[in-house]
Motif scaffolding. Structure first.
Motif, PDB file in Angstrom:
ATOM      1  N   PRO A  30     -48.632  62.061 -11.165  1.00  0.00           N
ATOM      2  CA  PRO A  30     -47.357  61.777 -11.840  1.00  0.00           C
ATOM      3  C   PRO A  30     -47.506  61.669 -13.361  1.00  0.00           C
ATOM      4  O   PRO A  30     -46.579  62.010 -14.102  1.00  0.00           O
ATOM      5  CB  PRO A  30     -46.918  60.446 -11.220  1.00  0.00           C
ATOM      6  CG  PRO A  30     -48.146  59.838 -10.666  1.00  0.00           C
ATOM      7  CD  PRO A  30     -49.012  60.975 -10.255  1.00  0.00           C
ATOM      8  N   LEU A  31     -48.670  61.188 -13.836  1.00  0.00           N
ATOM      9  CA  LEU A  31     -48.873  61.100 -15.283  1.00  0.00           C
ATOM     10  C   LEU A  31     -48.821  62.475 -15.936  1.00  0.00           C
ATOM     11  O   LEU A  31     -48.296  62.643 -17.045  1.00  0.00           O
ATOM     12  CB  LEU A  31     -50.224  60.437 -15.583  1.00  0.00           C
ATOM     13  CG  LEU A  31     -50.283  58.913 -15.494  1.00  0.00           C
ATOM     14  CD1 LEU A  31     -51.716  58.441 -15.692  1.00  0.00           C
ATOM     15  CD2 LEU A  31     -49.357  58.276 -16.534  1.00  0.00           C
ATOM     16  N   THR A  32     -49.360  63.475 -15.254  1.00  0.00           N
ATOM     17  CA  THR A  32     -49.344  64.844 -15.787  1.00  0.00           C
ATOM     18  C   THR A  32     -47.917  65.307 -16.027  1.00  0.00           C
ATOM     19  O   THR A  32     -47.578  65.854 -17.089  1.00  0.00           O
ATOM     20  CB  THR A  32     -50.052  65.790 -14.805  1.00  0.00           C
ATOM     21  OG1 THR A  32     -51.399  65.354 -14.621  1.00  0.00           O
ATOM     22  CG2 THR A  32     -50.050  67.212 -15.323  1.00  0.00           C
ATOM     23  N   SER A  33     -47.088  65.071 -15.009  1.00  0.00           N
ATOM     24  CA  SER A  33     -45.688  65.490 -15.141  1.00  0.00           C
ATOM     25  C   SER A  33     -44.972  64.691 -16.232  1.00  0.00           C
ATOM     26  O   SER A  33     -44.231  65.245 -17.057  1.00  0.00           O
ATOM     27  CB  SER A  33     -44.982  65.313 -13.801  1.00  0.00           C
ATOM     28  OG  SER A  33     -43.618  65.654 -13.911  1.00  0.00           O
ATOM     29  N   MET A  34     -45.209  63.366 -16.254  1.00  0.00           N
ATOM     30  CA  MET A  34     -44.526  62.503 -17.222  1.00  0.00           C
ATOM     31  C   MET A  34     -44.925  62.864 -18.657  1.00  0.00           C
ATOM     32  O   MET A  34     -44.068  62.973 -19.550  1.00  0.00           O
ATOM     33  CB  MET A  34     -44.857  61.040 -16.923  1.00  0.00           C
ATOM     34  CG  MET A  34     -44.280  60.560 -15.589  1.00  0.00           C
ATOM     35  SD  MET A  34     -45.066  59.043 -14.989  1.00  0.00           S
ATOM     36  CE  MET A  34     -44.524  57.873 -16.248  1.00  0.00           C
ATOM     37  N   LEU A  35     -46.240  63.035 -18.883  1.00  0.00           N
ATOM     38  CA  LEU A  35     -46.703  63.375 -20.222  1.00  0.00           C
ATOM     39  C   LEU A  35     -46.204  64.748 -20.660  1.00  0.00           C
ATOM     40  O   LEU A  35     -45.807  64.959 -21.816  1.00  0.00           O
ATOM     41  CB  LEU A  35     -48.229  63.318 -20.277  1.00  0.00           C
ATOM     42  CG  LEU A  35     -48.857  61.926 -20.230  1.00  0.00           C
ATOM     43  CD1 LEU A  35     -50.373  62.028 -20.103  1.00  0.00           C
ATOM     44  CD2 LEU A  35     -48.497  61.131 -21.488  1.00  0.00           C
ATOM     45  N   GLY A  36     -46.243  65.687 -19.710  1.00  0.00           N
ATOM     46  CA  GLY A  36     -45.800  67.041 -20.046  1.00  0.00           C
ATOM     47  C   GLY A  36     -44.340  67.080 -20.458  1.00  0.00           C
ATOM     48  O   GLY A  36     -43.976  67.656 -21.502  1.00  0.00           O
ATOM     49  N   TRP A  37     -43.481  66.455 -19.634  1.00  0.00           N
ATOM     50  CA  TRP A  37     -42.055  66.452 -19.958  1.00  0.00           C
ATOM     51  C   TRP A  37     -41.775  65.644 -21.227  1.00  0.00           C
ATOM     52  O   TRP A  37     -40.887  65.988 -22.023  1.00  0.00           O
ATOM     53  CB  TRP A  37     -41.255  65.886 -18.791  1.00  0.00           C
ATOM     54  CG  TRP A  37     -41.039  66.862 -17.675  1.00  0.00           C
ATOM     55  CD1 TRP A  37     -41.542  66.820 -16.427  1.00  0.00           C
ATOM     56  CD2 TRP A  37     -40.234  68.037 -17.732  1.00  0.00           C
ATOM     57  NE1 TRP A  37     -41.125  67.898 -15.682  1.00  0.00           N
ATOM     58  CE2 TRP A  37     -40.303  68.672 -16.471  1.00  0.00           C
ATOM     59  CE3 TRP A  37     -39.461  68.642 -18.745  1.00  0.00           C
ATOM     60  CZ2 TRP A  37     -39.638  69.850 -16.180  1.00  0.00           C
ATOM     61  CZ3 TRP A  37     -38.780  69.829 -18.449  1.00  0.00           C
ATOM     62  CH2 TRP A  37     -38.881  70.423 -17.181  1.00  0.00           C
TER      63      TRP A  37
ATOM     64  N   ALA B  87     -37.393  63.983 -13.682  1.00  0.00           N
ATOM     65  CA  ALA B  87     -38.794  64.143 -13.283  1.00  0.00           C
ATOM     66  C   ALA B  87     -39.628  62.961 -13.746  1.00  0.00           C
ATOM     67  O   ALA B  87     -40.473  62.432 -13.012  1.00  0.00           O
ATOM     68  CB  ALA B  87     -39.353  65.450 -13.839  1.00  0.00           C
ATOM     69  N   ILE B  88     -39.383  62.516 -15.008  1.00  0.00           N
ATOM     70  CA  ILE B  88     -40.140  61.371 -15.523  1.00  0.00           C
ATOM     71  C   ILE B  88     -39.824  60.126 -14.711  1.00  0.00           C
ATOM     72  O   ILE B  88     -40.720  59.357 -14.330  1.00  0.00           O
ATOM     73  CB  ILE B  88     -39.814  61.158 -17.009  1.00  0.00           C
ATOM     74  CG1 ILE B  88     -40.372  62.319 -17.844  1.00  0.00           C
ATOM     75  CG2 ILE B  88     -40.379  59.829 -17.503  1.00  0.00           C
ATOM     76  CD1 ILE B  88     -39.952  62.282 -19.296  1.00  0.00           C
ATOM     77  N   GLU B  89     -38.541  59.914 -14.407  1.00  0.00           N
ATOM     78  CA  GLU B  89     -38.140  58.731 -13.638  1.00  0.00           C
ATOM     79  C   GLU B  89     -38.724  58.768 -12.228  1.00  0.00           C
ATOM     80  O   GLU B  89     -39.246  57.765 -11.726  1.00  0.00           O
ATOM     81  CB  GLU B  89     -36.616  58.651 -13.571  1.00  0.00           C
ATOM     82  CG  GLU B  89     -36.113  57.426 -12.805  1.00  0.00           C
ATOM     83  CD  GLU B  89     -34.598  57.391 -12.723  1.00  0.00           C
ATOM     84  OE1 GLU B  89     -34.059  56.355 -12.313  1.00  0.00           O
ATOM     85  OE2 GLU B  89     -33.945  58.412 -13.062  1.00  0.00           O
TER      86      GLU B  89
ATOM     87  N   ALA C 162     -42.402  58.080 -12.362  1.00  0.00           N
ATOM     88  CA  ALA C 162     -42.656  56.689 -12.718  1.00  0.00           C
ATOM     89  C   ALA C 162     -42.446  55.779 -11.514  1.00  0.00           C
ATOM     90  O   ALA C 162     -43.213  54.839 -11.281  1.00  0.00           O
ATOM     91  CB  ALA C 162     -41.740  56.269 -13.870  1.00  0.00           C
ATOM     92  N   ILE C 163     -41.398  56.054 -10.747  1.00  0.00           N
ATOM     93  CA  ILE C 163     -41.144  55.265  -9.530  1.00  0.00           C
ATOM     94  C   ILE C 163     -42.283  55.442  -8.535  1.00  0.00           C
ATOM     95  O   ILE C 163     -42.746  54.487  -7.905  1.00  0.00           O
ATOM     96  CB  ILE C 163     -39.793  55.674  -8.907  1.00  0.00           C
ATOM     97  CG1 ILE C 163     -38.639  55.248  -9.811  1.00  0.00           C
ATOM     98  CG2 ILE C 163     -39.631  55.065  -7.516  1.00  0.00           C
ATOM     99  CD1 ILE C 163     -37.290  55.773  -9.382  1.00  0.00           C
ATOM    100  N   SER C 164     -42.761  56.698  -8.383  1.00  0.00           N
ATOM    101  CA  SER C 164     -43.879  56.959  -7.474  1.00  0.00           C
ATOM    102  C   SER C 164     -45.116  56.189  -7.903  1.00  0.00           C
ATOM    103  O   SER C 164     -45.813  55.578  -7.078  1.00  0.00           O
ATOM    104  CB  SER C 164     -44.174  58.463  -7.442  1.00  0.00           C
ATOM    105  OG  SER C 164     -45.347  58.726  -6.707  1.00  0.00           O
ATOM    106  N   GLN C 165     -45.378  56.181  -9.225  1.00  0.00           N
ATOM    107  CA  GLN C 165     -46.556  55.468  -9.724  1.00  0.00           C
ATOM    108  C   GLN C 165     -46.390  53.960  -9.548  1.00  0.00           C
ATOM    109  O   GLN C 165     -47.341  53.247  -9.200  1.00  0.00           O
ATOM    110  CB  GLN C 165     -46.778  55.816 -11.189  1.00  0.00           C
ATOM    111  CG  GLN C 165     -48.160  55.449 -11.700  1.00  0.00           C
ATOM    112  CD  GLN C 165     -48.419  56.034 -13.071  1.00  0.00           C
ATOM    113  OE1 GLN C 165     -47.651  55.800 -13.996  1.00  0.00           O
ATOM    114  NE2 GLN C 165     -49.485  56.808 -13.188  1.00  0.00           N
ATOM    115  N   MET C 166     -45.167  53.467  -9.741  1.00  0.00           N
ATOM    116  CA  MET C 166     -44.910  52.041  -9.557  1.00  0.00           C
ATOM    117  C   MET C 166     -45.139  51.638  -8.102  1.00  0.00           C
ATOM    118  O   MET C 166     -45.702  50.572  -7.820  1.00  0.00           O
ATOM    119  CB  MET C 166     -43.473  51.721  -9.970  1.00  0.00           C
ATOM    120  CG  MET C 166     -43.106  50.244  -9.838  1.00  0.00           C
ATOM    121  SD  MET C 166     -41.393  49.928 -10.315  1.00  0.00           S
ATOM    122  CE  MET C 166     -40.534  50.795  -8.996  1.00  0.00           C
TER     123      MET C 166
END
Length: 725
Positions: free
Chosen positions: A308-315, A335-337, A340-344
């Motif tokens: 998920p960090l890859t997607s969050m950082l990329g976007w 996508a970021i949200e 982030a929820i998945s990581q949480m």
């Protein structure tokens, strides 16, 4: 087992095609078929081998069959070898007489009848084998007689030089003979050893056990083998193995007992060292396994956090560049949200496991309406199901009352089970969610009464009825009676089931499905993400709510069912049943006297499994039904049922195999679980075989439900009210 040596059969014919035909006919006998294309070659074969029978063609160039037979008979070693003449010409009386005069045992005309030829050759093969066996037995008998002539002297030498102590006693226990090693082990002189028993040399702490076991042996007359500590006069302590067996006359009359004393001190010390090594190896293996599991978990954790960090950082970098229109910006933010929820959620799972390990997971309990919890969890996972085009079917009993629990944690239980089902169900599949009421009596709903004493009149009647039912059942003798504390003490449970059509759970992984950090596939090529923590958290939360959870699956590709049962608050049991509403008496409502008991049913017939499962669940038990021994052992590892109900005659491995494997397990792994055999084999020897194999009870099919329930109650020492049919 040593294979029986093959017997030689000699086939003599000048034509190769005839030899091939003979081999084809006799090949199924499995013996050694030897070819000869002439009389001369046949005689050469006889120089080196013995044959059970010779099939000899009459018409051959050069030396014909009769001449060959004459030479065979003139040789001492082959004088009595059976010869069957084969000829393609008419068997005239003159040729027959000539053949039989030369010692032939038969005369067959070509073409040959394969069955007749095979049967005749078989007779001589068997005769040859028996003759050889007799020769071997004769040689053995000669050797035995020679040995017997030397046995007395040998016994004297062996006894004197034996490293094992030897003793002989009469039927009264008086010692008649001891050898030097016996005397040394007991610390006695030769004369003393005939006056004192070996029991007097046993260590004081072991003496009581030694006397009891030896006395039992004398009474029962079985083989005896025990290990004790011996203490010599100088105080030295040695471990000694004592063996003994009855000494009988040729008429079977008991003459006394012969035994041995073997010093096993070094063996005991070696066993202790070996046990210590094994303990250390086991500890090391467990540590290595834990390390591997930790490494796998950290690798998976790294992957699950980085993804998920890859997607969050990329976007986020794309957003900072401010090159997106409104639609693309909305997509990026979603996508970021989502990530982030998945990581949480991953972090929350890790924190929950940490609290569980430290014993710090606490509940904020109150009366909770499960229907509200279920609907909230369903709404939360519905978008995830729609993404995979998975159909959510719900069957929720709106009359379910409240449970005592933490609403957030209860929703977490349902949410975890639903997301797990959706994750492992392929696109276009189906997930079914059920909320229903489960009826049953718990053990606490009964009180002990000794044959009805100190019970009120209504409970006495119930106890007497139960006693009469149990006594009328096959061989059941009630030892005590449990009476119900109250007519209104029936327990009720809320049952939550999540059933999917996904990939299922293999029988190997099923017992480990609720363990922390366990995943059926933890490789880099796995097709499903996650840390393997969700189900472990669910199990712990269910247990904190005084509930139970178990998983069922027919195997890979067969889907899975997770069932949670939570006790309902007794003052919130919902409305009356339909039978009560229509005015039917309470006696028509099925009682649940086995509530809380876990029953494992094993039968390869689906109809029988379904019937037994339904019957036990009607009586309040938690029934798990499987079709094979392997499935049963897998369930036993996972669930630890209270009782096993198994069929005997099953394809593959039968009920005897199951009970023997079960009894070989350690008690904490289910090796002492009570078991009842259900079988269509109703002979007395079948019953005895079932009991000797390890079953506590043997009931014949067709099954009488009342007798089966009474048998379960008797074996588990639960006296319950069984309806009289």
């Amino acid at each position: 087992m040593q294979m029986e040596p093959k017997v030689n059969i000699l086939l003599v014919d000048d034509k190769l095609e005839n030899l091939l035909a003979l081999e084809a006919i006799l090949e199924k006998l499995g013996e050694n078929l030897v070819r000869a294309t002439s009389g001369e070659e046949a005689l050469r074969c006889l120089l080196h081998q013995d044959f059970a029978v010779i099939l000899l063609d009459v018409q051959m160039p050069g030396m014909d069959g009769f001449e060959t037979a004459t030479l065979i008979r003139n040789r001492g070693r082959s004088r009595h070898t059976p010869i069957i003449f084969l000829t393609a010409f008419s068997t005239s009386d003159q040729m027959l007489f000539k053949g039989y005069a030369l010692g032939a045992v038969d005369y067959l005309l070509k073409p040959l009848d394969p069955n007749i030829l095979t049967s005749k050759v078989t007779v001589f093969v068997e005769l040859f084998k028996k003759t050889e066996a007799v020769k071997q037995q004769t040689a053995q008998l000669v050797a035995v007689n020679t040995e017997l002539r030397q046995s007395e002297e040998r016994f004297r030498s062996l006894s004197t030089c034996s490293p094992v102590g030897i003793f002989e006693t009469d039927t009264e226990g008086n010692c008649k003979y001891t050898n030097p090693r016996y005397q040394a082990i007991c610390g006695l002189k030769a004369a003393e050893s005939l006056e004192k028993k070996w029991l007097e040399s046993v260590h004081p702490e072991d003496k009581e056990r030694a006397i009891a076991s030896w006395s039992a042996y004398i009474c029962e007359g079985r083989e005896y083998s025990e290990e004790f500590r011996f203490q010599a006069a100088h105080g030295n302590i040695r471990w000694v193995q004592v063996r003994s067996s009855p000494m009988l006359s040729s008429q079977g009359e008991l003459l006394g007992y012969v035994g041995t004393l073997e010093d096993i001190t070094e063996r005991k010390q070696a066993e202790e060292v070996r046990a210590q090594v094994i303990r250390e190896q086991t500890a090391r293996q467990e540590a290595e396994a834990a390390n591997r599991m930790k490494d796998e978990f950290l690798a998976v954790l790294s992957h699950e956090l980085r993804t998920p960090l890859t997607s969050m950082l990329g976007w986020s970098k794309i957003l900072r560049a401010k090159k997106l229109d409104e639609k693309a910006t909305s997509r990026a933010l979603e996508a970021i949200e989502r990530n982030a929820i998945s990581q949480m959620q991953l972090i929350e799972d890790i924190l929950d496991v940490s609290r569980i390990i430290r014993g710090q997971l606490r509940l904020n309990v109150s009366a909770v309406n499960l229907l509200t919890v279920m609907e909230a969890a369903l709404e939360a996972v519905r978008p995830l199901a729609e993404t995979k085009d998975i159909k959510l079917n719900t069957f929720l009993d709106t009359s379910i009352g409240s449970v005592y629990g933490d609403p957030a944690r209860l929703q977490q239980i349902v949410w975890n089970l639903l997301t797990n089902a959706i994750k492992f169900t392929p696109k276009g599949g189906r997930v079914e969610v059920r909320l229903s009421r489960y009826f049953g009596f718990s053990i606490s709903d009964f009180v002990l009464g000794a044959d009805g004493e100190n019970l009120d009149s209504s409970n006495k009647n119930e106890s007497n009825n139960l006693k009469s039912v149990l006594e009328s059942s096959d061989g059941l003798e009630p030892t005590f009676i449990l009476s119900k504390k109250s007519q209104n003490s029936k327990s009720q449970y809320a049952q939550i089931q999540v059933i999917d059509t996904g990939i299922g759970i293999s029988s190997e992984f099923l017992p480990k499905v609720f363990e922390r950090f366990r995943q059926a596939d933890s490789t880099t090529t796995r097709s499903h993400n996650g840390l393997g923590l969700g189900l472990a958290i669910v199990r712990h939360l269910v247990e904190l709510h005084k509930g139970t959870i178990f998983a069922q699956s027919l195997g890979s590709g067969q889907g899975a069912t997770f069932t949670v049962r939570l006790p309902l608050l007794q003052d919130n049991r919902g409305g009356r049943t339909s039978r009560e509403a229509t005015g039917e008496t309470s006696s028509s409502v099925p009682s649940t006297p086995l509530a809380g008991l876990k029953v494992l049913v094993v039968d390869d017939e689906a109809d029988t499994r379904n019937f037994l499962s339904f019957m036990f669940e009607e009586y309040g038990a938690f029934a798990t039904a499987v079709a094979s021994v392997d499935e049963a052992l897998a369930v036993l590892e996972q669930a630890k049922p209270d009782i096993l109900i198994s069929d005997i005659g099953m394809s593959g491995q039968d009920g005897y195999t199951l009970i023997r494997k079960l009894r070989s397990l350690e008690p904490e792994k289910g090796g002492r679980i009570p078991a009842i055999a259900l079988t269509a084999y109703t002979r007395e020897e079948d019953r005895l075989e079932a009991l000797s194999a390890g079953f506590q009870q043997h009931l014949s099919k067709p099954i009488d439900p009342n007798k089966l329930i009474a048998a379960v109650a008797n074996i588990l020492e639960l006296s319950i009210e069984v309806p009289v049919s």
